[in-house]
Design a protein around this motif. Sequence first.
Motif, PDB file in Angstrom:
ATOM      1  N   ALA A 100      -4.709 116.734  24.480  1.00  0.00           N
ATOM      2  CA  ALA A 100      -3.560 116.596  25.369  1.00  0.00           C
ATOM      3  C   ALA A 100      -2.416 117.442  24.835  1.00  0.00           C
ATOM      4  CB  ALA A 100      -3.145 115.126  25.470  1.00  0.00           C
ATOM      5  N   LEU A 101      -1.296 117.426  25.566  1.00  0.00           N
ATOM      6  CA  LEU A 101      -0.105 118.171  25.155  1.00  0.00           C
ATOM      7  C   LEU A 101       1.032 117.174  24.982  1.00  0.00           C
ATOM      8  CD1 LEU A 101       0.629 121.222  24.717  1.00  0.00           C
ATOM      9  CD2 LEU A 101       1.777 121.100  26.936  1.00  0.00           C
ATOM     10  N   SER A 102       1.659 117.185  23.816  1.00  0.00           N
ATOM     11  CA  SER A 102       2.743 116.251  23.531  1.00  0.00           C
ATOM     12  C   SER A 102       4.029 116.687  24.221  1.00  0.00           C
ATOM     13  CB  SER A 102       2.970 116.149  22.024  1.00  0.00           C
ATOM     14  OG  SER A 102       3.508 117.370  21.531  1.00  0.00           O
ATOM     15  N   VAL A 103       5.029 115.815  24.169  1.00  0.00           N
ATOM     16  CA  VAL A 103       6.328 116.109  24.774  1.00  0.00           C
ATOM     17  C   VAL A 103       6.968 117.329  24.121  1.00  0.00           C
ATOM     18  CG1 VAL A 103       8.634 115.187  25.219  1.00  0.00           C
ATOM     19  CG2 VAL A 103       6.657 113.676  25.347  1.00  0.00           C
ATOM     20  N   THR A 104       6.668 117.549  22.838  1.00  0.00           N
ATOM     21  CA  THR A 104       7.239 118.691  22.121  1.00  0.00           C
ATOM     22  C   THR A 104       6.453 119.979  22.318  1.00  0.00           C
ATOM     23  OG1 THR A 104       5.982 118.074  20.134  1.00  0.00           O
ATOM     24  CG2 THR A 104       8.207 117.165  20.359  1.00  0.00           C
ATOM     25  N   GLY A 105       5.381 119.921  23.133  1.00  0.00           N
ATOM     26  CA  GLY A 105       4.605 121.118  23.414  1.00  0.00           C
ATOM     27  C   GLY A 105       3.490 121.391  22.432  1.00  0.00           C
ATOM     28  N   GLN A 106       3.125 120.399  21.627  1.00  0.00           N
ATOM     29  CA  GLN A 106       2.056 120.567  20.657  1.00  0.00           C
ATOM     30  C   GLN A 106       0.730 120.061  21.228  1.00  0.00           C
ATOM     31  OE1 GLN A 106       2.653 122.101  17.620  1.00  0.00           O
ATOM     32  NE2 GLN A 106       4.692 122.402  18.516  1.00  0.00           N
ATOM     33  N   VAL A 107      -0.352 120.783  20.978  1.00  0.00           N
ATOM     34  CA  VAL A 107      -1.682 120.324  21.376  1.00  0.00           C
ATOM     35  C   VAL A 107      -2.119 119.247  20.388  1.00  0.00           C
ATOM     36  CG1 VAL A 107      -4.089 120.971  21.724  1.00  0.00           C
ATOM     37  CG2 VAL A 107      -2.263 122.533  22.419  1.00  0.00           C
ATOM     38  N   VAL A 108      -2.375 118.050  20.914  1.00  0.00           N
ATOM     39  CA  VAL A 108      -2.710 116.905  20.061  1.00  0.00           C
ATOM     40  C   VAL A 108      -3.906 116.166  20.668  1.00  0.00           C
ATOM     41  CG1 VAL A 108      -0.338 116.612  19.261  1.00  0.00           C
ATOM     42  CG2 VAL A 108      -1.115 115.400  21.318  1.00  0.00           C
ATOM     43  N   TYR A 109      -4.455 115.237  19.888  1.00  0.00           N
ATOM     44  CA  TYR A 109      -5.445 114.301  20.404  1.00  0.00           C
ATOM     45  C   TYR A 109      -4.726 112.984  20.674  1.00  0.00           C
ATOM     46  CZ  TYR A 109      -9.272 117.448  19.303  1.00  0.00           C
ATOM     47  OH  TYR A 109     -10.123 118.524  19.280  1.00  0.00           O
ATOM     48  N   SER A 110      -4.714 112.576  21.932  1.00  0.00           N
ATOM     49  CA  SER A 110      -3.978 111.387  22.348  1.00  0.00           C
ATOM     50  C   SER A 110      -4.943 110.284  22.761  1.00  0.00           C
ATOM     51  CB  SER A 110      -3.042 111.729  23.508  1.00  0.00           C
ATOM     52  OG  SER A 110      -2.297 110.601  23.917  1.00  0.00           O
ATOM     53  N   GLN A 111      -4.610 109.062  22.411  1.00  0.00           N
ATOM     54  CA  GLN A 111      -5.496 107.930  22.692  1.00  0.00           C
ATOM     55  C   GLN A 111      -5.519 107.563  24.174  1.00  0.00           C
ATOM     56  OE1 GLN A 111      -4.395 104.330  20.661  1.00  0.00           O
ATOM     57  NE2 GLN A 111      -6.343 103.327  21.035  1.00  0.00           N
ATOM     58  N   VAL A 112      -6.715 107.304  24.698  1.00  0.00           N
ATOM     59  CA  VAL A 112      -6.863 106.764  26.051  1.00  0.00           C
ATOM     60  C   VAL A 112      -6.555 105.277  25.982  1.00  0.00           C
ATOM     61  CG1 VAL A 112      -8.443 106.301  27.955  1.00  0.00           C
ATOM     62  CG2 VAL A 112      -8.557 108.487  26.743  1.00  0.00           C
ATOM     63  N   LEU A 113      -5.523 104.835  26.698  1.00  0.00           N
ATOM     64  CA  LEU A 113      -5.117 103.433  26.654  1.00  0.00           C
ATOM     65  C   LEU A 113      -5.941 102.576  27.600  1.00  0.00           C
ATOM     66  CD1 LEU A 113      -1.236 103.868  26.560  1.00  0.00           C
ATOM     67  CD2 LEU A 113      -2.857 103.786  24.652  1.00  0.00           C
ATOM     68  N   LEU A 114      -6.158 103.088  28.815  1.00  0.00           N
ATOM     69  CA  LEU A 114      -6.891 102.349  29.841  1.00  0.00           C
ATOM     70  C   LEU A 114      -7.144 103.286  31.012  1.00  0.00           C
ATOM     71  CD1 LEU A 114      -4.420 101.822  32.060  1.00  0.00           C
ATOM     72  CD2 LEU A 114      -3.828 100.049  30.429  1.00  0.00           C
ATOM     73  N   PHE A 115      -7.773 102.769  32.066  1.00  0.00           N
ATOM     74  CA  PHE A 115      -7.996 103.530  33.303  1.00  0.00           C
ATOM     75  C   PHE A 115      -7.087 102.962  34.388  1.00  0.00           C
ATOM     76  CE2 PHE A 115     -11.774 104.792  31.062  1.00  0.00           C
ATOM     77  CZ  PHE A 115     -12.037 106.071  31.534  1.00  0.00           C
ATOM     78  N   LEU A 116      -6.247 103.804  34.956  1.00  0.00           N
ATOM     79  CA  LEU A 116      -5.430 103.391  36.087  1.00  0.00           C
ATOM     80  C   LEU A 116      -6.278 103.228  37.331  1.00  0.00           C
ATOM     81  CD1 LEU A 116      -2.322 105.675  35.518  1.00  0.00           C
ATOM     82  CD2 LEU A 116      -2.567 103.250  34.986  1.00  0.00           C
ATOM     83  N   HIS A 117      -7.370 103.942  37.402  1.00  0.00           N
ATOM     84  CA  HIS A 117      -8.334 103.807  38.501  1.00  0.00           C
ATOM     85  C   HIS A 117      -9.713 104.101  37.937  1.00  0.00           C
ATOM     86  CE1 HIS A 117      -9.049 104.482  43.111  1.00  0.00           C
ATOM     87  NE2 HIS A 117     -10.034 103.805  42.542  1.00  0.00           N
ATOM     88  N   LEU A 118     -10.648 103.222  38.217  1.00  0.00           N
ATOM     89  CA  LEU A 118     -12.015 103.410  37.746  1.00  0.00           C
ATOM     90  C   LEU A 118     -12.954 102.876  38.814  1.00  0.00           C
ATOM     91  CD1 LEU A 118     -13.323 102.597  34.155  1.00  0.00           C
ATOM     92  CD2 LEU A 118     -14.729 102.288  36.181  1.00  0.00           C
ATOM     93  N   ASP A 119     -13.636 103.758  39.489  1.00  0.00           N
ATOM     94  CA  ASP A 119     -14.541 103.367  40.569  1.00  0.00           C
ATOM     95  C   ASP A 119     -15.697 104.348  40.617  1.00  0.00           C
ATOM     96  OD1 ASP A 119     -15.826 102.601  42.866  1.00  0.00           O
ATOM     97  OD2 ASP A 119     -14.031 102.545  44.120  1.00  0.00           O
ATOM     98  N   GLN A 120     -16.886 103.871  40.277  1.00  0.00           N
ATOM     99  CA  GLN A 120     -18.064 104.735  40.244  1.00  0.00           C
ATOM    100  C   GLN A 120     -18.609 105.046  41.627  1.00  0.00           C
ATOM    101  OE1 GLN A 120     -19.876 106.467  38.286  1.00  0.00           O
ATOM    102  NE2 GLN A 120     -19.548 105.848  36.174  1.00  0.00           N
ATOM    103  N   GLU A 121     -18.323 104.219  42.636  1.00  0.00           N
ATOM    104  CA  GLU A 121     -19.011 104.343  43.920  1.00  0.00           C
ATOM    105  C   GLU A 121     -18.163 104.935  45.027  1.00  0.00           C
ATOM    106  OE1 GLU A 121     -20.587 100.535  44.868  1.00  0.00           O
ATOM    107  OE2 GLU A 121     -21.979 100.511  43.185  1.00  0.00           O
ATOM    108  N   SER A 122     -16.856 105.052  44.830  1.00  0.00           N
ATOM    109  CA  SER A 122     -15.982 105.555  45.885  1.00  0.00           C
ATOM    110  C   SER A 122     -16.198 107.050  46.107  1.00  0.00           C
ATOM    111  CB  SER A 122     -14.524 105.291  45.513  1.00  0.00           C
ATOM    112  OG  SER A 122     -13.660 105.835  46.480  1.00  0.00           O
ATOM    113  N   ARG A 123     -16.250 107.447  47.365  1.00  0.00           N
ATOM    114  CA  ARG A 123     -16.381 108.859  47.721  1.00  0.00           C
ATOM    115  C   ARG A 123     -15.004 109.395  48.094  1.00  0.00           C
ATOM    116  NH1 ARG A 123     -20.589 111.949  49.123  1.00  0.00           N
ATOM    117  NH2 ARG A 123     -21.926 110.112  49.104  1.00  0.00           N
ATOM    118  N   SER A 124     -14.625 110.504  47.487  1.00  0.00           N
ATOM    119  CA  SER A 124     -13.291 111.060  47.709  1.00  0.00           C
ATOM    120  C   SER A 124     -13.353 112.566  47.931  1.00  0.00           C
ATOM    121  CB  SER A 124     -12.375 110.760  46.517  1.00  0.00           C
ATOM    122  OG  SER A 124     -12.132 109.384  46.385  1.00  0.00           O
ATOM    123  N   ILE A 125     -12.275 113.078  48.499  1.00  0.00           N
ATOM    124  CA  ILE A 125     -12.107 114.509  48.705  1.00  0.00           C
ATOM    125  C   ILE A 125     -11.297 115.063  47.538  1.00  0.00           C
ATOM    126  CG2 ILE A 125     -11.249 116.301  50.227  1.00  0.00           C
ATOM    127  CD1 ILE A 125     -13.539 114.629  51.340  1.00  0.00           C
TER     128      ILE A 125
END
Length: 447
Positions: A229-254
């Motif tokens: 990811a990219l930090s607020v200061t513009g540095q390339v970092v590894y950032s932790q995934v906290l959770l999924f705001l949306h997680l749906d394996q079956e939904s079909r989307s455009i």
Amino acid sequence: MKQFWWARLAPLGLLAACTCLGVVQGCGPGPGYGMRSRPRKLTPMRYKQFFPNFSENTLGASGRAEGKISRNSERFNQLVCNYNPDIVFKDEENTSADRVMTKRCKDCLNRLAIAVMNQWPGVHLRVTEAWDEDGHHPPGSLHYEGRAVDITTDDRETKKYGILAQLAVEAGFDWVHYESRYHIHCSVKADKSEAVERGGCFPGWARVTIAGGRQKTVSSLAPGDRVLALSVTGQVVYSQVLLFLHLDQESRSIFLSLETDGGHRLVLTPHHLMFLDPDCGRSEYQAQFASRAKVGDCVLISTAGGQTETSRIMSVSLTESVGVFAPLTEVGTLFVDGVLVSSYALLEDHKLAHWAFGPLRLLHSLEQLFWGETAKEEKKACTKTETQFGTLTSIDKANSHKQDNLSEPLTVKDQEQCFLKISHVHWYARLLYRFSCIFLDSNIFHP
């Protein structure tokens, strides 16, 4: 000791509740919670303009025609009648055909009726044509399925029609066309169309880079993973995934598919935020809706040396896929298929979005502090279960033998317990969206 912990948590809970007043939505449900009650400045649509900028029967608009519906057909029973007293129905045939439409079309029309009265007090929405059973439209017209309406205002002042068209876009119609000097044409997707789903951000087969430099599909990510990811200061970092705001394996989307001159291909939903620069380095990169991306714009990509560089968009197209995923990282950004994107969507203000999700990040930190690895492992187990037992796309299936970073599947019993705990759209994102419809200017939302 217990009183001591609760005493510390009380002010933090109050802070989280107060922060919800300034709100924004992550990847989640689209328009549909009603219209704002006060008049506002709108940009009228131009004569012959249509939105979105695709043909009516394409996946990005109202979709393909499914065939004419007659009164004696079985599909006619799926249509509904609209008896809204705030809408004037022309009904020149005296058969009430102009009141017949799909449920989705009815819902959009009722929202539009409220918006018209708020915009012009004393003026009502007027429907001149809805379901057509007499063959007055070209073959394949969505009027034959009750999925299209032609509208005006009841005072028939044509100078209002540009604004009326824009109000129809905000009311949720999937395609709006300022078709004639004397009416606006609107249509919707089929009620049963899986493409009606507006949630999600990335398809499951999109890839991210995790700590250690390995590649991982978004569908196989779990809370606790650290992604590039990219930090607020513009540095390339590894950032932790906290959770999924949306997680749906079956939904079909455009999805929009953006290809760059460096060979990168980013696929994401149109209402998701990404960082664009039309001047390619001569100005700042701004978080904008992906739907605003055009050929010639530049994006930021990650390099092998842990730096970023610009890459120019060479093509923009539409694609359809099954599965939608929206990982929220600690810094609010991530590189998906090598291209920098935001964790947020629907509202065109990345900084406000990141601020509004601050309480959620705080609660996550407290959870880790008080309960340690227990909650983290439970979330990770449920996420992986959802991934492994969900419906895979054809690309996921083709590449499944390459994904050696997945754990062994859990038992069916564990799977059922996890499904009970997982909601497709995170509760906090839903809460923020409900508040934002009340307090924020609708002009900063995706149409």
